[in-house]
Design a protein around this motif. Structure first.
Motif, PDB file in Angstrom:
ATOM      1  N   PHE A 323       0.827  -1.205   0.000  1.00 40.17           N
ATOM      2  CA  PHE A 323       0.000   0.000   0.000  1.00 40.17           C
ATOM      3  C   PHE A 323       0.865   1.260   0.000  1.00 40.17           C
ATOM      4  CE2 PHE A 323      -2.018   3.367   2.476  1.00 40.17           C
ATOM      5  CZ  PHE A 323      -3.048   3.665   1.606  1.00 40.17           C
ATOM      6  N   SER A 326       2.476   1.882  -3.367  1.00 33.43           N
ATOM      7  CA  SER A 326       1.578   2.388  -4.395  1.00 33.43           C
ATOM      8  C   SER A 326       1.140   3.808  -4.067  1.00 33.43           C
ATOM      9  CB  SER A 326       0.363   1.463  -4.533  1.00 33.43           C
ATOM     10  OG  SER A 326      -0.402   1.472  -3.370  1.00 33.43           O
ATOM     11  N   PHE A 327       1.021   4.086  -2.763  1.00 36.69           N
ATOM     12  CA  PHE A 327       0.675   5.449  -2.323  1.00 36.69           C
ATOM     13  C   PHE A 327       1.759   6.430  -2.767  1.00 36.69           C
ATOM     14  CE2 PHE A 327       0.457   8.841   0.802  1.00 36.69           C
ATOM     15  CZ  PHE A 327      -0.894   9.020   1.015  1.00 36.69           C
ATOM     16  N   PHE A 330       1.751   6.867  -6.375  1.00 35.38           N
ATOM     17  CA  PHE A 330       0.584   7.642  -6.784  1.00 35.38           C
ATOM     18  C   PHE A 330       0.850   9.132  -6.692  1.00 35.38           C
ATOM     19  CE2 PHE A 330      -3.648   9.352  -6.673  1.00 35.38           C
ATOM     20  CZ  PHE A 330      -4.333   8.533  -7.551  1.00 35.38           C
ATOM     21  N   ILE A 331       1.558   9.567  -5.652  1.00 33.56           N
ATOM     22  CA  ILE A 331       1.846  11.001  -5.561  1.00 33.56           C
ATOM     23  C   ILE A 331       3.152  11.336  -6.264  1.00 33.56           C
ATOM     24  CG2 ILE A 331       0.485  11.380  -3.487  1.00 33.56           C
ATOM     25  CD1 ILE A 331       2.993  11.406  -1.879  1.00 33.56           C
ATOM     26  N   TRP A 342       1.988  -0.899  -9.434  1.00 34.62           N
ATOM     27  CA  TRP A 342       0.535  -0.728  -9.402  1.00 34.62           C
ATOM     28  C   TRP A 342       0.160   0.710  -9.110  1.00 34.62           C
ATOM     29  CZ3 TRP A 342       0.052  -5.823  -6.296  1.00 34.62           C
ATOM     30  CH2 TRP A 342      -0.027  -6.883  -7.182  1.00 34.62           C
ATOM     31  N   GLY A 343       0.944   1.374  -8.271  1.00 28.59           N
ATOM     32  CA  GLY A 343       0.640   2.763  -7.943  1.00 28.59           C
ATOM     33  C   GLY A 343       0.767   3.679  -9.146  1.00 28.59           C
ATOM     34  N   THR A 346      -2.050   3.034 -11.594  1.00 25.38           N
ATOM     35  CA  THR A 346      -3.320   3.624 -11.192  1.00 25.38           C
ATOM     36  C   THR A 346      -3.303   5.125 -11.404  1.00 25.38           C
ATOM     37  OG1 THR A 346      -3.255   1.998  -9.423  1.00 25.38           O
ATOM     38  CG2 THR A 346      -5.069   3.546  -9.397  1.00 25.38           C
ATOM     39  N   VAL A 350      -5.767   7.442 -13.744  1.00 25.89           N
ATOM     40  CA  VAL A 350      -6.636   8.521 -13.274  1.00 25.89           C
ATOM     41  C   VAL A 350      -6.595   9.690 -14.252  1.00 25.89           C
ATOM     42  CG1 VAL A 350      -6.957  10.215 -11.446  1.00 25.89           C
ATOM     43  CG2 VAL A 350      -6.451   7.862 -10.874  1.00 25.89           C
ATOM     44  N   LEU A 353      -8.925   8.925 -17.013  1.00 24.28           N
ATOM     45  CA  LEU A 353     -10.150   8.279 -16.546  1.00 24.28           C
ATOM     46  C   LEU A 353     -11.365   8.694 -17.369  1.00 24.28           C
ATOM     47  CD1 LEU A 353     -11.190   6.413 -14.351  1.00 24.28           C
ATOM     48  CD2 LEU A 353     -11.596   8.390 -12.934  1.00 24.28           C
ATOM     49  N   PRO A 357     -11.576   4.851 -19.456  1.00 24.67           N
ATOM     50  CA  PRO A 357     -11.727   4.294 -18.102  1.00 24.67           C
ATOM     51  C   PRO A 357     -11.231   2.856 -17.958  1.00 24.67           C
ATOM     52  CG  PRO A 357     -13.849   4.505 -19.205  1.00 24.67           C
ATOM     53  CD  PRO A 357     -12.861   5.225 -20.058  1.00 24.67           C
ATOM     54  N   LEU A 360      -8.123   1.852 -15.781  1.00 27.92           N
ATOM     55  CA  LEU A 360      -8.104   1.823 -14.321  1.00 27.92           C
ATOM     56  C   LEU A 360      -8.378   0.415 -13.795  1.00 27.92           C
ATOM     57  CD1 LEU A 360      -8.036   3.397 -11.643  1.00 27.92           C
ATOM     58  CD2 LEU A 360     -10.488   3.624 -11.834  1.00 27.92           C
ATOM     59  N   ALA A 364      -6.231  -1.234 -10.446  1.00 29.42           N
ATOM     60  CA  ALA A 364      -7.068  -1.110  -9.252  1.00 29.42           C
ATOM     61  C   ALA A 364      -7.524  -2.483  -8.796  1.00 29.42           C
ATOM     62  CB  ALA A 364      -8.269  -0.209  -9.532  1.00 29.42           C
ATOM     63  N   ILE A 367      -4.445  -4.573  -7.301  1.00 29.29           N
ATOM     64  CA  ILE A 367      -3.979  -4.211  -5.957  1.00 29.29           C
ATOM     65  C   ILE A 367      -5.052  -4.538  -4.926  1.00 29.29           C
ATOM     66  CG2 ILE A 367      -4.651  -1.774  -6.028  1.00 29.29           C
ATOM     67  CD1 ILE A 367      -2.050  -1.251  -4.543  1.00 29.29           C
ATOM     68  N   SER A 368      -6.327  -4.336  -5.266  1.00 26.32           N
ATOM     69  CA  SER A 368      -7.381  -4.639  -4.300  1.00 26.32           C
ATOM     70  C   SER A 368      -7.416  -6.135  -3.999  1.00 26.32           C
ATOM     71  CB  SER A 368      -8.735  -4.187  -4.826  1.00 26.32           C
ATOM     72  OG  SER A 368      -8.705  -2.820  -5.128  1.00 26.32           O
TER      73      SER A 368
ATOM     74  N   TYR B 144      -7.073   5.456  -2.471  1.00 25.70           N
ATOM     75  CA  TYR B 144      -7.062   6.148  -3.759  1.00 25.70           C
ATOM     76  C   TYR B 144      -7.814   5.371  -4.825  1.00 25.70           C
ATOM     77  CZ  TYR B 144      -3.181   3.064  -4.970  1.00 25.70           C
ATOM     78  OH  TYR B 144      -2.407   1.972  -5.204  1.00 25.70           O
ATOM     79  N   VAL B 145      -7.891   4.032  -4.663  1.00 20.24           N
ATOM     80  CA  VAL B 145      -8.698   3.250  -5.602  1.00 20.24           C
ATOM     81  C   VAL B 145     -10.182   3.536  -5.380  1.00 20.24           C
ATOM     82  CG1 VAL B 145      -9.344   0.921  -6.296  1.00 20.24           C
ATOM     83  CG2 VAL B 145      -6.974   1.449  -5.836  1.00 20.24           C
ATOM     84  N   GLN B 250      -5.482  15.441  -4.114  1.00 23.08           N
ATOM     85  CA  GLN B 250      -4.973  15.466  -5.484  1.00 23.08           C
ATOM     86  C   GLN B 250      -6.037  14.963  -6.462  1.00 23.08           C
ATOM     87  OE1 GLN B 250      -1.718  12.902  -6.291  1.00 23.08           O
ATOM     88  NE2 GLN B 250      -0.859  14.249  -7.827  1.00 23.08           N
TER      89      GLN B 250
END
Lengths: 391, 309
Positions: A323, A326-327, A330-331, A342-343, A346, A350, A353, A357, A360, A364, A367-368, B144-145, B250
């Motif tokens: 997590f 990927s966080f 993501f940033i 995966w981050g 994703t 976005v 998106l 779409p 995604l 998503a 990772i889920s 975020y997902v 974001q």
């Protein structure tokens, strides 16, 4: 009241079998055999375990088996979905040419006889009066109304979708640079899992040694070490991972270093707690009286008996490492492109998106599902290894 | 009480000092200065800029100056936005972050606890299964997902809520939902297990035996005792809601501190990164301290200062 006839033989004492007194009714199970049996009975945990094994196999062997690679760009086929509607454009000679129009990227593709995506057709001109784009397909002009998302022939006759086709060139579509999504996904799984495993191992080593030494030595050393842990645990760790990532150039090893050196506090606490109990046990005293060194007692006698709680903590650590990675990605602080995790997948999805779409769904979903699997497996392991739950 | 408070404050100061030092030296360990760019710069201009931001002074002097600044609530100027100080940056983002964060915290408590209670009271029946299924999903799927999926479904497809910003009251729904999802599920699970454990205690049997009304049993005896472990997680929850806001702000383009922070990271705006980190750390430490004090006040069995065995 009449007497019931009783066979006098029934009053005879049962034969005594001294062996039966000592017989053990159920097979003798060691701790690990028992835990394995419990885990095996836990269906969700086993399903999760199976999924994780498949995922690891896919991540290890997938990229080398699969025909596309994760970095090759093909801008001609950017943002093509895994399945698309096709239109049949009638030709002068009575045959028809199959086409696909990608409304997201405003591109028209010819479809080959084998059903695969063919050449890109450039727009020949704009019809400003009807607000349409004109494309030449064979000997026909196709007019695309982008506002209404409809296709028609140049004489105004509308074209209806002829059917759906799977994308045989790119089974799961492409991203905004025309890179194969499945290949990137497999590679992303490899990076994410590798980061998680290595970072967890680093945390494990630091945490176990720190907690072990603190708990075993006790006294003043323990107090100082615990004060240090108290300070570390008040620091918001996500912020520190970010700071370390900013300081080091972003990349695979930086992610591992940042995540690996920060999340060992829980592990250290748990190991210390176990250690405080275990070091008072008689077998430790026995080992010490036989002249075993501190290091040997620590690694051979004490740590081996804390394996259960350590294992449970580890399975809980892996998903949080995935997590956090990927966080960070993501940033914008993870692995750098063209590498993918995966981050980053994703966060790239976005951006597109609104128009694409489908990009995604995979990262998503992956990772889920992985987080689910680790959660179930962790719960199952905890139930299987906790002696208090034994019936 | 006073001694305990003093001890905690001393520990907080030590932590803050460690954070400032670590942050400062980490940021100064970054290779290249903050003004090294592709553009060629005349040496005079570079020297002037370095002098303006005191980058020409020895490192320890800069460190002392920064330390002094932090303790007088001055986090210095931003390196990337001329004329803007880090204080102004935080002040401009604080209202948004605070509003969304507090609403998320509120929904964690106001929804998570009742859901957990419903699950515990209907143990092993369908409400329990439903709540636990939702909570399992909420714990496993990253925020975020959830945020992106919600954005796609509710804002882009169904057009029920705006896709970005919180000018409209409906704009709060998705950010708050995405931000609180994980902790709402976590609190629901915690409440459930804690209440189930409480219901097995002797004093609950006594309460039932002496004929109290079910509501009285639940609220005065059951819930009150099972909520104590919950209070301890409120501190970490608040902390995680704050850091979780980086991605949420974001994705939904909210002008909060988290967005400033992510932008500062992308722009390598070192003073802003340092300042916002320290600001976050202080907020979190104060929050955790307040929660600990509340915890002590709520549970008379715990003695001041004897919390750590």
């Amino acid at each position: 009241m009449t007497d019931m006839p009783v066979d006098p033989a029934m009053w005879a004492p049962a034969p005594r079998d001294p062996a039966s007194l000592d017989r053990i009714a159920r097979p003798n199970l060691t701790y690990w055999q028992d835990a394995r049996a419990r885990l095996w009975r836990n269906r969700p945990a086993m399903a999760a375990f199976g999924f994780l094994i498949l995922l690891c196999l896919a991540a290890v062997f997938g990229p080398s088996v699969y025909s596309h690679n994760y970095y090759e760009q093909n801008l001609q086929y950017a943002n093509v979905p895994p399945a698309f509607p096709t239109y049949a454009v009638p030709q002068g000679d009575g045959s028809s040419q199959e086409i696909y129009f990608n409304f997201g990227s405003q591109k028209l593709y010819l479809i080959g006889a084998d059903g695969a995506l063919g050449d890109l057709v450039r727009s020949s001109r704009k019809d400003l009066m009807r607000k349409t784009q004109l494309y030449t397909v064979g000997d026909q002009q196709v007019a695309v109304d982008t506002a209404k998302s409809t296709l028609g022939l140049s004489d105004g006759k509308p074209l209806e979708p002829a059917g759906w086709r799977w994308n045989s060139l790119y089974p799961l579509g492409t991203d905004q640079l025309g890179r194969d999504e499945l290949a990137r996904q497999l590679y992303g799984a490899r990076i994410s899992l590798a980061v998680a495993l290595v970072a967890t191992l680093v945390n494990f080593t630091i945490g176990v040694l720190y907690g072990g030494i603190s708990g075993y030595l006790g006294g003043r050393v323990d107090m100082v070490m615990m004060r240090l842990i108290e300070i570390v645990s008040t620091i918001p760790l996500t912020l520190y991972v970010i700071l370390i990532m900013v300081t080091l150039a972003s990349g695979f090893s930086a992610v591992i270093l940042a995540i690996g050196t920060v999340y060992w506090v829980d592990m250290a606490r748990i190991v210390r707690g176990q250690m405080l109990v275990l070091k008072e046990q008689d077998y430790v005293a026995a080992a010490r009286s036989m002249g075993a060194s501190t290091w040997r007692i620590l690694t051979r006698h004490l740590l081996q008996n804390t394996v259960g709680p350590i294992l449970v903590t580890l399975t809980m650590l892996i998903p949080s490492a995935i997590f956090i990675e990927s966080f960070m990605s993501f940033i914008g602080l993870g692995v750098s492109p063209p590498e993918a995790s995966w981050g980053t997948l994703t966060s790239a999805a976005v951006e597109t998106l609104r128009t694409h779409p489908y990009q995604l769904a995979l990262p998503a979903g992956a990772i889920s599902l992985t987080m689910f699997a680790f959660n179930f497996l962790g719960d199952g392991l905890r139930d299987a290894l906790d002696p208090r739950l034994r019936s | 009480m006073i001694a305990y408070l003093a001890q905690r404050l001393a520990l907080m100061l030590a932590t803050l000092f460690a954070i400032i030092t670590l942050t400062f030296f980490l940021m100064h360990a970054v290779p290249g200065g903050p003004f090294v760019s592709d553009k060629m710069m005349a040496p005079e201009i570079a020297a002037a800029i370095n002098a303006k931001f005191h980058l020409d002074e020895p490192l320890w002097q800069q460190y002392l100056a920064y330390l002094g600044g932090v303790f007088t609530f001055d986090l210095g100027p931003s390196f990337k936005y001329p004329g803007m100080s880090v204080n102004q940056m935080i002040a401009s983002g604080l209202p948004t972050t605070a509003k969304v964060g507090l609403l998320a915290l509120l929904s964690v408590i106001a929804l998570g606890v009742p859901l957990g209670v419903v699950a515990a009271l209907n143990r092993n029946r369908w409400p329990d299964t439903a709540v636990m299924a939702i909570a399992t999903i909420g714990v496993a799927i990253p925020s975020y997902v959830i945020a992106t999926l919600a954005l796609y479904v509710f804002a882009m497809r169904l057009k029920l809520v705006p896709t970005f910003g919180i000018d409209d009251w409906r704009g709060y729904f998705l950010p708050v939902f995405a931000l609180s999802g994980f902790w709402l599920s976590y609190v629901a699970r915690l409440t459930r297990s804690s209440l189930i454990e409480t219901m097995l205690t002797d004093y609950m049997t006594t309460a039932r035996a002496k004929g109290l009304r079910p509501g009285q049993i639940l609220f005065k005896h059951g819930l009150r005792n099972s909520l104590i472990p919950l209070v301890t997680v409120i501190g970490p929850v608040a902390a995680n809601l704050l850091t979780g806001s980086f991605v949420i702000e974001q994705i939904f383009a909210l002008p909060g501190i988290g967005r400033h922070f992510v932008l500062a990271i992308t722009n390598r705006d070192y003073t802003a990164i340092m300042g916002i980190t320290i600001f976050y750390a202080v907020v979190l430490m104060v929050m955790i301290l307040l929660v600990d004090l509340a915890y002590l006040a709520l549970d008379p069995r715990i003695k001041f200062g004897a919390r750590h065995p």
